[in-house]
Scaffold this motif. Structure first.
Motif, mmCIF file in Angstrom:
data_model
loop_
_atom_site.group_PDB
_atom_site.id
_atom_site.type_symbol
_atom_site.label_atom_id
_atom_site.label_comp_id
_atom_site.label_asym_id
_atom_site.label_seq_id
_atom_site.Cartn_x
_atom_site.Cartn_y
_atom_site.Cartn_z
ATOM 1 N N ASP A 37 0.863 -1.183 0.000
ATOM 2 C CA ASP A 37 0.000 0.000 0.000
ATOM 3 C C ASP A 37 0.895 1.227 0.000
ATOM 4 O O ASP A 37 2.121 1.117 0.058
ATOM 5 C CB ASP A 37 -1.042 -0.017 1.130
ATOM 6 C CG ASP A 37 -0.488 0.255 2.522
ATOM 7 O OD1 ASP A 37 0.662 0.734 2.652
ATOM 8 O OD2 ASP A 37 -1.220 -0.010 3.488
ATOM 9 N N LYS A 234 -5.151 -0.419 -5.288
ATOM 10 C CA LYS A 234 -3.728 -0.093 -5.523
ATOM 11 C C LYS A 234 -3.628 1.299 -6.141
ATOM 12 O O LYS A 234 -2.798 2.109 -5.738
ATOM 13 C CB LYS A 234 -3.074 -1.107 -6.470
ATOM 14 C CG LYS A 234 -3.076 -2.526 -5.987
ATOM 15 C CD LYS A 234 -2.186 -2.769 -4.799
ATOM 16 C CE LYS A 234 -2.729 -3.927 -4.016
ATOM 17 N NZ LYS A 234 -2.226 -4.081 -2.693
ATOM 18 N N ASN A 237 -4.853 3.933 -3.464
ATOM 19 C CA ASN A 237 -4.518 3.630 -2.067
ATOM 20 C C ASN A 237 -5.760 3.503 -1.183
ATOM 21 O O ASN A 237 -5.876 4.176 -0.154
ATOM 22 C CB ASN A 237 -3.560 4.684 -1.489
ATOM 23 C CG ASN A 237 -2.784 4.125 -0.314
ATOM 24 O OD1 ASN A 237 -2.578 2.907 -0.223
ATOM 25 N ND2 ASN A 237 -2.376 4.981 0.603
#
Ligand code: PLP
Length: 387
Positions: A37, A234, A237
């Motif tokens: 992350d 992804k 975030n």
């Protein structure tokens, strides 16, 4: 000044990356460049949309509104030139959950499921936990770039694999598969009647000169035999919001997948997940462009640092993702020794390559989605560990 230089303290937020190194690596307070992350806030529009919803104050059952599906479908068309009908969409909390649901939907216990190592650890885990058999056709590293050995791939399919788990773009290496590679994969999977589960969670972070192509978009035959998984987690975030989507054109396959989700009691997305997803896909494009430029500079910084200070370590050519796959084999240390040096001397948490299956030995994966100053700190620790 870019927003991505801002350092945000993530301690006391139950951050896996920052607060679980003791549990995972055996030591607390390691510099965390491991789990995938980012240490960045998402686009402001996402935060605002969630804040508005929080202010409303009632959090009863919600359904995914057509506007959220519309935002995703528009994104796929604009960004990947892939025309998806909203009726193809099914939602899951996480992509890993969707991988497991797909394995349950399209294979039986004891069936063979194909993958290409090194690859994202849960690919192996989900196959094994569902009592299916892993068939591995390892990728080959040629001039610091992973390639597919199509002879081995075809031999594996000849063993009667029912499902192929494609990681596109590829985690851990950041390879972005080309049209020709995807066409060849597709041709062979169609020939041997093997469905393709294409995990495209990393598809939005692609560096200059490369292009992500959804394999399902390549032909009408393929569109009927591919289950595509995507998520804003992804890209923007939002992993903690737990929202992902499966795109399945073929109605029969879609019904099978839907049936599995129903059996698990999955009926909708988390309210904040769907709100974040819609806002991100509608309003996150400019933020993403800036992010990719920033990551590209982080990547170049790492490559220059390695060249200057740690020339024994090379980086596999990275074409997308914020993950760098570092080849440490010239250091001539075992994986255990490397791990020990990184943790004990460097106080640095990188993902050990062995987690990614055969071919991962001697590698580590570094996450560069953090402010440049934090990348510098990580590299200083890497140098200290190996001195
Ligand atoms: C290829 C791939 N698939 C899935 C995931 C995780 O997805 P989720 O958090 O939505 O389960 C990751 C996370 O790193 C990943 O790299």
């Amino acid at each position: 000044m870019t927003i991505f230089n801002e350092k945000i303290d993530r301690l006391k937020t139950s951050s896996v990356k920052w607060e679980l190194t003791k549990e995972i690596f055996g030591e607390a307070d390691l510099w965390p460049m491991w789990v995938a992350d980012m240490d960045f806030k998402p686009p402001q529009a996402v935060i605002d949309a969630i804040k508005n919803r929080v202010d409303h104050g009632v959090f009863g059952y919600t359904f995914v509104p057509p506007s959220a599906a519309g935002a995703l479908v528009d994104w796929l068309l604009k960004r990947h030139q892939w025309k998806v009908n909203p009726s193809w969409l099914l939602y899951c909390s996480g992509v890993v959950q969707a991988i497991s649901a797909a394995i349950q939907s399209f294979t039986e216990e004891g069936d063979r499921v194909l993958l290409q190592s090194p690859v994202y650890t849960p690919f192996f885990e989900m196959i094994k936990k569902n009592n299916r058999i892993v068939v591995n056709s390892p990728l080959t590293l040629v001039n610091e770039k992973y390639e597919i050995d199509f002879a081995s791939f075809e031999e594996s399919l000849q063993q009667g694999c029912k499902l192929f788990l494609l990681c596109s773009p590829h985690n851990p290496s950041g390879r972005v598969w080309t049209r020709d590679e995807l066409l060849k994969i597709g041709e062979l999977c169609l020939k041997y009647n093997c469905l393709i589960l294409s995990d495209e969670i990393h598809s939005d972070i692609i560096y200059k000169d490369f292009k992500h192509i959804p394999i399902a978009s390549l032909s009408s035959d393929l569109s009927e035999r591919v289950i595509t998984l995507m998520a804003p987690s992804k890209t923007f975030n939002l992993a903690g919001l737990q929202a992902s989507a499966a795109m399945i054109k073929n109605e029969g396959l879609r019904n099978q997948f839907h049936e599995t989700l129903s059996r698990q009691g999955v009926f909708s997305l988390n309210t904040f997940g769907m709100i974040g997803m819609e806002a991100a896909y509608k309003e996150g494009e400019a933020w993403l462009k800036e992010l990719i430029d920033y990551l590209q500079e982080n990547k170049e910084f790492v490559l220059n640092f390695l060249k200057e200070h740690l020339p024994e370590i090379s980086c596999v050519k990275s074409e997308g993702t914020y993950l760098l796959w570092l080849d440490c084999r010239k250091l001539n240390v075992t994986d255990d020794e490397l791990r020990q040096l990184l943790i004990e001397k460097g106080k640095l948490a990188l993902e050990p390559g062995t987690k990614y299956g055969p071919g991962g030995e001697g590698f580590v994966r570094m996450n560069i989605a953090c402010p440049r100053e934090d990348v510098k700190e990580g590299l200083a620790r890497l140098k200290r560990a190996l001195e």
